[in-house]
Motif scaffolding. Sequence first.
Motif, PDB file in Angstrom:
ATOM      1  N   GLY A   1       0.782  -1.232   0.000  1.00  0.00           N
ATOM      2  CA  GLY A   1       0.000   0.000   0.000  1.00  0.00           C
ATOM      3  C   GLY A   1       0.812   1.279   0.000  1.00  0.00           C
ATOM      4  N   GLU A   2       2.119   1.161   0.194  1.00  0.00           N
ATOM      5  CA  GLU A   2       2.969   2.352   0.222  1.00  0.00           C
ATOM      6  C   GLU A   2       3.626   2.569  -1.138  1.00  0.00           C
ATOM      7  N   PRO A   3       3.587   3.776  -1.670  1.00  0.00           N
ATOM      8  CA  PRO A   3       4.243   4.024  -2.954  1.00  0.00           C
ATOM      9  C   PRO A   3       5.768   3.898  -2.826  1.00  0.00           C
ATOM     10  N   VAL A   4       6.376   3.238  -3.779  1.00  0.00           N
ATOM     11  CA  VAL A   4       7.830   3.077  -3.784  1.00  0.00           C
ATOM     12  C   VAL A   4       8.334   3.295  -5.206  1.00  0.00           C
ATOM     13  N   VAL A   5       9.652   3.452  -5.332  1.00  0.00           N
ATOM     14  CA  VAL A   5      10.263   3.481  -6.656  1.00  0.00           C
ATOM     15  C   VAL A   5      11.314   2.385  -6.696  1.00  0.00           C
ATOM     16  N   PHE A   6      11.163   1.471  -7.643  1.00  0.00           N
ATOM     17  CA  PHE A   6      12.179   0.441  -7.834  1.00  0.00           C
ATOM     18  C   PHE A   6      13.251   0.990  -8.769  1.00  0.00           C
ATOM     19  N   HIS A   7      14.433   1.267  -8.214  1.00  0.00           N
ATOM     20  CA  HIS A   7      15.502   1.789  -9.072  1.00  0.00           C
ATOM     21  C   HIS A   7      16.233   0.676  -9.801  1.00  0.00           C
ATOM     22  N   SER A   8      16.154  -0.529  -9.239  1.00  0.00           N
ATOM     23  CA  SER A   8      16.891  -1.636  -9.832  1.00  0.00           C
ATOM     24  C   SER A   8      16.203  -2.927  -9.455  1.00  0.00           C
ATOM     25  N   THR A   9      16.700  -4.006 -10.049  1.00  0.00           N
ATOM     26  CA  THR A   9      16.140  -5.310  -9.700  1.00  0.00           C
ATOM     27  C   THR A   9      16.399  -5.637  -8.235  1.00  0.00           C
TER      28      THR A   9
END
Lengths: 507, 367
Positions: free
Chosen positions: A70-78
């Motif tokens: 439920g929390e927004p995140v940013v996946f910068h990498s695998t």
Amino acid sequence: MSAVATTPLVALDGASRSFGAVHALRGASLALRAGEVRALMGENGAGKSTLVKILTGVDRPNSGTVLVDGEPVVFHSTADSRDAGVAVILQEPTLFPDLSVAENVVMGRHPRRSFGRIDRPAMKKSVQDLLDRLGVDLDPDRPVQGLSIADQQIVEIAKAMSFDARVLIMDEPTAALSGREVERLFGVVRALQARGAAVLFISHRLEEVYEIATVVTVMRDGEVVHDGPLSELPEDELVRRMVGRDVNQLFPKTEAEIGDVVLDVRGLSREGVFYDVDLQVKAGEIVALAGLVGAGRSEVVQAIFGVDQATEGSVSMNGTDLPLGKPTAAVAAGMALVPEDRRQQGLVMDMSIGQNATLARLGEMRSRGLLSPKRERAEASQWGERLQLKYGRLSDPVGTLSGGNQQKVVLAKWLSTKPRLLIIDEPTRGIDVGTKAEVHRIINDLASEGLAVLMVSSELPEVLGMADRVLVVFEGRVTAELSRAEADEERVVRAATGRAPVTEEIA
Amino acid sequence: MSTPVSAPPGPSAPQGPAAVAEAEAERVSTGRRVVDRLIRARELGLVVVLLAIVGITGAIEPNFFDLDSIKETVLNVAIIAVMTAGMTLVIVTRNIDLSVGSILGLTAFLCGDLLTKHPGMPWIVAVLVAVAIGAACGLLNGVLVTWGRVPALVVTLGTMYALRGVAFLVTDGRQINAEDLPDSFLNVGSGTLLGIPTLIVVAVVVILLFWFVTRDYAWGRQLYAIGSSGRSGGQAAKLAGLKSDRRVTQAFVISGALAGLGGAMFAARYGTVDATAGDGYELRVIGAAVVGGVAIAGGSGSVLGAAIGAVLLGTIQTALIVLKIDDFWQQAIVGLLIIVAIALDRLIANQSEALLRQRSARRRTSA
């Protein structure tokens, strides 16, 4: 338990991604909940792989968000997505062939003992435990090299389990598996589901989807066009939503005049790969070799063409026997092979469009002993026009073209040799829907001009829509030969999975 | 390629499931034994060949067993073996380092020059300077390969010439002579430690250290993983979260540092150093690694095997000299040996792959 109350483990909210003018993903949303197996359906180019890339941190959306718990995140990498508990199983596993099964599982996270040394007994034991839990018999000490694709996928799954992945994304994991291997894989998936993992399952095989998935997301042209329980969506409705039109329309089959036998193959075998293949292709006829990936179809056509050496049997063109294992003789007799892997086998990616298109006839491109760029251009542009090739300049590297246009260049290369028989392996793999129809039209046109066509295809609609005759291959043997009228999805799939023997016309 | 494979599991005399399973298990373990044997045969085979050469040469020319002759051989090998350890790390990551010979030339001179100009300086300082300069050269290689995305063959071919050029500039036609060097330093080159030549002790320590590190430490195993996945685009290493660029750079730094150590050893051993020192060593080092079973395509081979390869090549060279065989033949034989080693590698790889594949196929059909 109410589905609404559970927060998705991982979700995508209104994600868009464009590459230049191409919108690969438009406002797509998707939620992966604990204990759910969600099918992701759509044609090639519908945006599935872009969506997977975003969920696994390989790519990032232009707009929209990824949510973890439920929390927004940013996946910068695998690595980020992995830390969030997302694991991906690809169609082609990505492992270290020289290293042992156990080391593949723990790579990057070796257990340590005193002085930071690797704790081999602990490593072996933990991997053995994982494999036992998956119920598979694999030696953790053996190298990955030589494992079947199915076993390699098991290693990938063990790897995912070893870092407690909560979300498992499986991108066409069954494409290269046999029926029994699929069953084993599904057993593993169900076990993971029961332990509260969320699974995103991508497959083109409808029956598998209905067997394993509980909910479905359907995509078309980068958009999510349907999201709901799978039980409420009957098969034909699902297909209609995926395609957005009737399937039959896709293949404008033109009736061609069927002529004499061009290719006659008798009892062709290659030990350990395929056995006792009989087939004939007549002028103007399109014959499809259907079956699952790995059934041995590509190997059969490669042996016919002579790239691989057959151990038994005969191949004749226009009534003349060809020596086995001699591609030059096959080409001289009027055979042309468009291979499955364009980038590796079909084209020289660094060379220009014009050079690639004329590569099969270098001798004729000469003028006073030197290659004449002028002649090359003239020849290439003539074919470019005929096949409606979309290109900037003929001197551009062929790698700059889209998949469909690359395929046209390969076709041009071989058609310019004026073949009597065209063998084409997976004619539309990796080609977008629009260009796909064009490739189909070209093949149909060629057949109606009297060319004999032998096509290998894993796409059922393509087989049913294009072929005058369908030969189904299962584990190296032809298990059914069906006329256009007889061929339907059920019969082909049955024969291709070796499930129930199709009684009619088995050799 | 079509490898001869035994007949497919056909319906051979039904004997009931238990018997079949038993036969299956037996066949599987036989397959495994054969694979294991093939893999172990590699290092064992090298030792056997080595003993055979020593035996035959000694029988023909008993001079071969002269203490001096042996010492000469072993000392020559020590420098190559130290550099081979570093080279192995680089090749395992699916890269190559052609600059080690030039690094040796440069560091050998600088090390000697330093000691000539500052006779009071403890020799260990000069050695450390040589190692540091070598490491800096390796860092340059590594950064160009990883950040610059230039193939290692091209980068190190460039630095091979560039560093040799630097060596010529620095020496400016001068030469270091043994009489200019402090005795303490020269003693390292010709002296012994507990009865063993000091340079040998250094080589053995370096080899064991890196053998250990590449076998028992995660850092070392990652080098193998990076090389192994490199053949299919490096995706696997990326997905495993390995810091490939950093590891590859570190491998180059170590290769450079060990070439620097080799330079110091060279100066101590010969005492005479000019700008051409170590010319052609890079190929001897790569040859030793390849003969020792380090796959040029990355992902496999051991530091120990590579060291044995170095000893083997060095012994053959001495043997050929002792047997008074023409210089031309020496080169030809070494070349032949490298080709045989690579052919043998492919053969073993193909055979063991076929066996492994058969094993999994059998297991699948028996499941």
